[in-house]
Design a protein around this motif. Sequence first.
Motif, PDB file in Angstrom:
ATOM      1  N   UNK A  71      10.521 -27.709  80.655  1.00  0.00           N
ATOM      2  CA  UNK A  71      10.469 -27.516  82.099  1.00  0.00           C
ATOM      3  C   UNK A  71      10.949 -26.103  82.412  1.00  0.00           C
ATOM      4  N   UNK A  72      10.394 -25.520  83.473  1.00  0.00           N
ATOM      5  CA  UNK A  72      10.803 -24.189  83.895  1.00  0.00           C
ATOM      6  C   UNK A  72      11.481 -24.259  85.242  1.00  0.00           C
ATOM      7  N   UNK A  73      12.779 -23.933  85.309  1.00  0.00           N
ATOM      8  CA  UNK A  73      13.504 -23.971  86.575  1.00  0.00           C
ATOM      9  C   UNK A  73      13.370 -22.623  87.285  1.00  0.00           C
ATOM     10  N   UNK A  74      13.054 -22.678  88.579  1.00  0.00           N
ATOM     11  CA  UNK A  74      12.670 -21.489  89.349  1.00  0.00           C
ATOM     12  C   UNK A  74      13.816 -20.979  90.206  1.00  0.00           C
ATOM     13  N   UNK A  75      14.055 -19.658  90.167  1.00  0.00           N
ATOM     14  CA  UNK A  75      15.080 -19.032  91.002  1.00  0.00           C
ATOM     15  C   UNK A  75      14.517 -17.821  91.727  1.00  0.00           C
ATOM     16  N   UNK A  76      14.911 -17.675  92.956  1.00  0.00           N
ATOM     17  CA  UNK A  76      14.601 -16.474  93.713  1.00  0.00           C
ATOM     18  C   UNK A  76      15.501 -15.345  93.224  1.00  0.00           C
ATOM     19  N   UNK A  77      15.228 -14.124  93.689  1.00  0.00           N
ATOM     20  CA  UNK A  77      16.108 -13.011  93.339  1.00  0.00           C
ATOM     21  C   UNK A  77      17.523 -13.280  93.841  1.00  0.00           C
ATOM     22  N   UNK A  78      17.657 -13.902  95.013  1.00  0.00           N
ATOM     23  CA  UNK A  78      18.981 -14.193  95.558  1.00  0.00           C
ATOM     24  C   UNK A  78      19.723 -15.186  94.663  1.00  0.00           C
ATOM     25  N   UNK A  79      19.056 -16.274  94.264  1.00  0.00           N
ATOM     26  CA  UNK A  79      19.705 -17.288  93.430  1.00  0.00           C
ATOM     27  C   UNK A  79      20.010 -16.747  92.037  1.00  0.00           C
ATOM     28  N   UNK A  80      19.095 -15.947  91.481  1.00  0.00           N
ATOM     29  CA  UNK A  80      19.362 -15.403  90.156  1.00  0.00           C
ATOM     30  C   UNK A  80      20.514 -14.404  90.211  1.00  0.00           C
ATOM     31  N   UNK A  81      20.605 -13.648  91.300  1.00  0.00           N
ATOM     32  CA  UNK A  81      21.744 -12.742  91.455  1.00  0.00           C
ATOM     33  C   UNK A  81      23.054 -13.487  91.473  1.00  0.00           C
ATOM     34  N   UNK A  82      23.092 -14.645  92.156  1.00  0.00           N
ATOM     35  CA  UNK A  82      24.313 -15.447  92.177  1.00  0.00           C
ATOM     36  C   UNK A  82      24.666 -15.952  90.784  1.00  0.00           C
ATOM     37  N   UNK A  83      23.691 -16.058  89.929  1.00  0.00           N
ATOM     38  CA  UNK A  83      23.912 -16.543  88.566  1.00  0.00           C
ATOM     39  C   UNK A  83      24.480 -15.452  87.661  1.00  0.00           C
ATOM     40  N   UNK A  84      24.042 -14.211  87.838  1.00  0.00           N
ATOM     41  CA  UNK A  84      24.395 -13.165  86.859  1.00  0.00           C
ATOM     42  C   UNK A  84      25.341 -12.098  87.392  1.00  0.00           C
ATOM     43  N   UNK A  85      25.500 -11.999  88.710  1.00  0.00           N
ATOM     44  CA  UNK A  85      26.416 -10.995  89.258  1.00  0.00           C
ATOM     45  C   UNK A  85      27.802 -11.619  89.328  1.00  0.00           C
ATOM     46  N   UNK A  86      28.524 -11.491  88.258  1.00  0.00           N
ATOM     47  CA  UNK A  86      29.863 -12.063  88.114  1.00  0.00           C
ATOM     48  C   UNK A  86      30.787 -10.997  87.544  1.00  0.00           C
ATOM     49  N   UNK A  87      32.090 -11.117  87.766  1.00  0.00           N
ATOM     50  CA  UNK A  87      33.024 -10.143  87.188  1.00  0.00           C
ATOM     51  C   UNK A  87      32.872 -10.068  85.673  1.00  0.00           C
ATOM     52  N   UNK A  88      32.739  -8.852  85.170  1.00  0.00           N
ATOM     53  CA  UNK A  88      32.590  -8.633  83.729  1.00  0.00           C
ATOM     54  C   UNK A  88      33.176  -7.268  83.410  1.00  0.00           C
ATOM     55  N   UNK A  89      34.090  -7.172  82.449  1.00  0.00           N
ATOM     56  CA  UNK A  89      34.758  -5.896  82.173  1.00  0.00           C
ATOM     57  C   UNK A  89      33.809  -4.831  81.650  1.00  0.00           C
ATOM     58  N   UNK A  90      34.068  -3.590  82.029  1.00  0.00           N
ATOM     59  CA  UNK A  90      33.203  -2.469  81.637  1.00  0.00           C
ATOM     60  C   UNK A  90      33.258  -2.196  80.138  1.00  0.00           C
ATOM     61  N   UNK A  91      34.309  -2.658  79.467  1.00  0.00           N
ATOM     62  CA  UNK A  91      34.402  -2.424  78.019  1.00  0.00           C
ATOM     63  C   UNK A  91      33.913  -3.628  77.217  1.00  0.00           C
ATOM     64  N   UNK A  92      33.216  -4.536  77.860  1.00  0.00           N
ATOM     65  CA  UNK A  92      32.691  -5.720  77.162  1.00  0.00           C
ATOM     66  C   UNK A  92      31.619  -5.311  76.158  1.00  0.00           C
ATOM     67  N   UNK A  93      31.722  -5.847  74.955  1.00  0.00           N
ATOM     68  CA  UNK A  93      30.707  -5.636  73.925  1.00  0.00           C
ATOM     69  C   UNK A  93      30.216  -7.022  73.512  1.00  0.00           C
ATOM     70  N   UNK A  94      29.068  -7.408  74.078  1.00  0.00           N
ATOM     71  CA  UNK A  94      28.512  -8.750  73.920  1.00  0.00           C
ATOM     72  C   UNK A  94      27.521  -8.777  72.765  1.00  0.00           C
ATOM     73  N   UNK A  95      27.788  -9.642  71.783  1.00  0.00           N
ATOM     74  CA  UNK A  95      26.832  -9.835  70.702  1.00  0.00           C
ATOM     75  C   UNK A  95      25.826 -10.905  71.114  1.00  0.00           C
ATOM     76  N   UNK A  96      24.546 -10.564  71.055  1.00  0.00           N
ATOM     77  CA  UNK A  96      23.455 -11.507  71.310  1.00  0.00           C
ATOM     78  C   UNK A  96      22.674 -11.622  70.015  1.00  0.00           C
ATOM     79  N   UNK A  97      22.754 -12.790  69.364  1.00  0.00           N
ATOM     80  CA  UNK A  97      22.158 -12.914  68.034  1.00  0.00           C
ATOM     81  C   UNK A  97      21.290 -14.158  67.954  1.00  0.00           C
TER      82      UNK A  97
END
Length: 635
Positions: A180-206
């Motif tokens: 299934x594909x769940x649908x988000x507007x730009x507003x809803x997706x922004x609420x999902x990803x615009x969260x406090x995150x430190x500038x020195x974060x080094x995130x491993x995506x593997x």
Amino acid sequence: MTATPAAPYIDLMTERLAVKRAETVLRYQRRDISAAELQASIRRYARALAGLGIGRGDLVALFATNSPDAIAIRYASHLAGAATVYLSVPPEPRRRADLVAQMDPQLLVVFPETENLLVSALLPTGFTVPVAAVGGDLAAARVRLDELAAAEPDAPLPSLARPEDLAVVISSGGTTGVPKGSCRSFAAYGAMVINPSPADRRQLVNGKLAYLSQALVDTTLLGGGTVILHDSFDAEDTLAAIEDERITDLFLVEPQLFELMDHPNLDSTDLSSLRAVVHIGASAPPTLRRRARERLGPVVAHTYGASEIGIVSALSPAEHDPAHPERFTCAGRIHPGVDVRFRRPDATLAEDGEAGSIEVRSPAMAAGYRNRPVEQAAAFQGGWYRTGDLGRLDDEGYLHILGRAADITWTDGVMISPALIQDTLCRVPGVRYAAVVTDPEAAARVAAVVPWPGSAVDTDACRASVAMEYGSEAATSLALVPLARVPRTEQGKPDRPAIRALGREAGVSLQARMREIVTRMVEAESSSLLDAYYDPDFLLTVNGRSKDLAAFRAEHERVQRTGITFAATYDEDSWVEGQDGLAGRIWITTHRACGQAVRIEALFVAAYRSGRLLRLTALTWPDPILPGTPDTRSL
């Protein structure tokens, strides 16, 4: 509920990249990519997409790798006002074709590593969606999108994204059907990803596929951090990356976490840079969570959420406190702005502290499913999303997930769930890890149980422990399947259908198991079940040459990338089966998208150990089968 961001996230992203300029934002294959380089790539791709007619209201689908080009194309689509979907990869080609048809995109983008998904799934079905290739030529592709982009200027261009427009469709894994594909507007997706995150974060995506990690990437970059991209998860490689790249943040699903913490290199690895190892799996057993805290230190974090609602709750590293053992049974505190309520079986709302079916609403919640009206009506009701999980809030405000409501039973007032049985099994001496699933058709539960290296699973002890805690009925209806490694999905989660199938196969003939291998691994072109079907000491012998399981796995995965499809026909009269052995004949038909079909006779002898293939000898098999192709001598 908190207010949603006023500007689309892509506008904030381009602003952030403009500020970072020469600073590294992505690291891929040991190469640093600066904010300015990523920004330039986004602008070029945006112009190339516009030249193909992509704009507001359109959807761009990608069979995407975790790579800078995939990220740039997604951001470029959003800059042009279009929506994107990173497609998941159901194991069967037919379901992949159905997924693309359901998404109904205006453009499908593929990469060299994912073009086989298109060839095997879509070309035989009369596929008509325009296809663009990146990084390689593909017969079905109308254009080379990367070449079009390379010819475009990288000058600034305005964002056409609007808060109310569709921005992102998030594809579920689809282990039991078409995702299934769940649908988000730009507003809803922004609420999902615009969260406090430190500038020195080094995130491993593997991970191999980008659909698992896009929110992690966006949150990190929006906060000013750096994303290190690796092509797949491997415990040894992950430990090396933590030390070499000074990783601060890591995201793992449950089996990956326990593979990492049990790896022999852990004690010699410098983990001092780590701040958070976030793991998901609402029912992760407390026994294993406590062991993770002991092995990794005060960096373990746990979250609960879903693709439809984002993150609902989180238990921070500081809250994983051995002085409070009850914390290891919970999913943390509810996130600010998220509302959670619980509903009784009679549809009334539960009182404070009372267990019930979990319903959630949040600014980051999806509006519904893409072209799935029946499922949407059932899950999204009155502004709330019904998760299907059973849970409760304790007196301190911590959320406890009891399991999928459909998987929970009660006997003499005692609740029984896969999570509880899993925890019981993980406390049995000699058991390193266990994954438990329900099988409603067989009225049973199936436990895939992994021993510690050098030991074997004592199934009698396992059953006795379950009987002691949950009664003899729970123990006798439990199918125990000892395995060297639990079967996993592309996400790295336990493959529930595969585990269920292994439980059913406990009393099935060797011939049926061989047919199952051919159907699920050859014709469906999936290597995810190798550890379920093959013994760790497996040896394949063809034309006088032998290869072990590791070499066999590598060959199988190479063949999958060729775009060759396979079909099997059985010589029904030739099969001979003994107690632990099988002989027979199969004809394998191989076919390239633009070539002739080739029919191969495979006369073989197989030996089994504990129900899994230990030795396989092909008595007749051409060498090589197809000129100019990788070695395809794998059943």
